[in-house]
Design an enzyme around this catalytic site. Sequence first.
Site, PDB file in Angstrom:
ATOM      1  CG  ASP A   1     -11.008   6.444  15.771  1.00 28.52           C
ATOM      2  OD1 ASP A   1     -11.085   6.982  14.522  1.00 28.52           O
ATOM      3  OD2 ASP A   1     -10.766   5.089  15.696  1.00 28.52           O
ATOM      4  CD1 TRP A   2      -8.158   6.970  13.212  1.00 32.52           C
ATOM      5  CD2 TRP A   2      -6.392   8.153  12.562  1.00 32.52           C
ATOM      6  NE1 TRP A   2      -8.294   6.745  11.973  1.00 32.52           N
ATOM      7  CE2 TRP A   2      -7.077   7.385  11.531  1.00 32.52           C
ATOM      8  CE3 TRP A   2      -5.392   8.908  12.313  1.00 32.52           C
ATOM      9  CZ2 TRP A   2      -6.596   7.743  10.107  1.00 32.52           C
ATOM     10  CZ3 TRP A   2      -4.824   9.011  10.836  1.00 32.52           C
ATOM     11  CH2 TRP A   2      -5.587   8.403   9.824  1.00 32.52           C
TER      12      TRP A   2
ATOM     13  N   GLY B   1      -4.436  13.463  17.274  1.00 23.17           N
ATOM     14  CA  GLY B   1      -4.777  12.031  17.904  1.00 23.17           C
ATOM     15  C   GLY B   1      -5.961  11.784  18.530  1.00 23.17           C
TER      16      GLY B   1
ATOM     17  CD  GLU C   1      -3.016   0.634   2.425  1.00 20.45           C
ATOM     18  OE1 GLU C   1      -3.345  -0.153   2.605  1.00 20.45           O
ATOM     19  OE2 GLU C   1      -3.245   1.860   3.092  1.00 20.45           O
TER      20      GLU C   1
ATOM     21  CG  ASP D   1      -1.752   4.506   2.769  1.00 24.72           C
ATOM     22  OD1 ASP D   1      -2.226   3.907   1.901  1.00 24.72           O
ATOM     23  OD2 ASP D   1      -1.584   3.869   4.193  1.00 24.72           O
TER      24      ASP D   1
ATOM     25  CG  HIS E   1      -0.769   9.807   7.910  1.00 23.40           C
ATOM     26  ND1 HIS E   1      -0.346   9.845   9.146  1.00 23.40           N
ATOM     27  CD2 HIS E   1      -0.693   8.439   7.446  1.00 23.40           C
ATOM     28  CE1 HIS E   1      -0.110   8.385   9.408  1.00 23.40           C
ATOM     29  NE2 HIS E   1      -0.364   7.578   8.527  1.00 23.40           N
ATOM     30  CB  THR E   2       3.236   9.928   3.305  1.00 26.81           C
ATOM     31  OG1 THR E   2       4.369  10.076   4.074  1.00 26.81           O
ATOM     32  CG2 THR E   2       2.668  11.222   2.869  1.00 26.81           C
ATOM     33  CG  ASN E   3       2.190   3.961   6.641  1.00 25.52           C
ATOM     34  OD1 ASN E   3       3.334   3.735   6.610  1.00 25.52           O
ATOM     35  ND2 ASN E   3       1.246   3.480   7.515  1.00 25.52           N
TER      36      ASN E   3
ATOM     37  CD  GLU F   1      -4.712   7.302   5.396  1.00 29.30           C
ATOM     38  OE1 GLU F   1      -5.256   6.411   5.446  1.00 29.30           O
ATOM     39  OE2 GLU F   1      -4.020   7.757   6.660  1.00 29.30           O
TER      40      GLU F   1
ATOM     41  CD  GLU G   1       2.813   5.135  10.740  1.00 30.92           C
ATOM     42  OE1 GLU G   1       3.989   5.047  10.985  1.00 30.92           O
ATOM     43  OE2 GLU G   1       1.878   4.370  11.087  1.00 30.92           O
TER      44      GLU G   1
END
Length: 290
Positions: A196-197, A201, A103, A105, A120-122, A107, A132
């Site tokens: 929730d995240w 956070g 994957e 990512d 946010h990259t992963n 985001e 991340e």
Amino acid sequence: MSSHKVSLMFFISLIITSLMAMAALAGNFYQDFDIMFGDQRLKILEEGKLVTLSLDKVSGAGFQSKNGYIFGRFDVQMKMPPGNSAGTVTTFYLSSSGPNHDEIDLEFLGNSTGEPYTLHTNVYAQGQGSKEQQFHLWFDPTNDFHTYSVVWNSKRIIFLVDGSPIRVFNNLESLGLPFPKNQSMKIYATFWNADDWATQGGRVKTDWSHAPFSASYRNFNINACLGSQESPSSSCSTSTNSSAWQNQGLNAAGRNRLRWLQRKFMVYDYCTDRPKFPKGLPRECKHSRV
């Protein structure tokens, strides 16, 4: 038939095979994508060139490519939901299927009015993630469309924003580390609630009084090799396939730009998060220089 004519016909057939294997598409939703979820929350406009996704308390929306790809360059223009978007996540990513999936990512994590979005990259390779890096952008991504790109070849993955590299993930299989290269991946775009995240956070929750939220996508451009689960890499195997992304890296100016952007706008790097890795930082962190 002369040997020259046979050679010429063989060469032409190789070119035709190569061109058929390479997907170079200025994406039209009707031709290239399927709706995943959201029903009426996904709207297709401008004859398939623009897609909007909306999010309310019941559901978000998302779509995926009809085809899977093995290596390529993937570009899209996106505009994020404005105002108080805390708790929302707008995504553009590539993913294979199965428990040992690969994957890549992108985001976009919403925030309270006036606070910056977080990109946010992963990267997942054979089911292993936790790689991340996060960035604040140098512009307001809600004011206008901007171009977000992934270059994925056998040597590296490059994340770009408006043509500027913000992250490079290198192939370090020589050190025994997994790299996404044997599984075809589809393109996904989703808009959903993750309060929730997602925002600080999970401390800042979605304010549903601002719903429905809306995110927009346009100008998909796919320049990639078609893949399949049965033979994921076959379409990139011919030596006649040629495209700039296949060997794309960074020149000196690109490396300087990357370092400057990371120094100014990176807000999280897993390679510096020692509490997350009490047994030691991942091995690739020692080899993360571009």
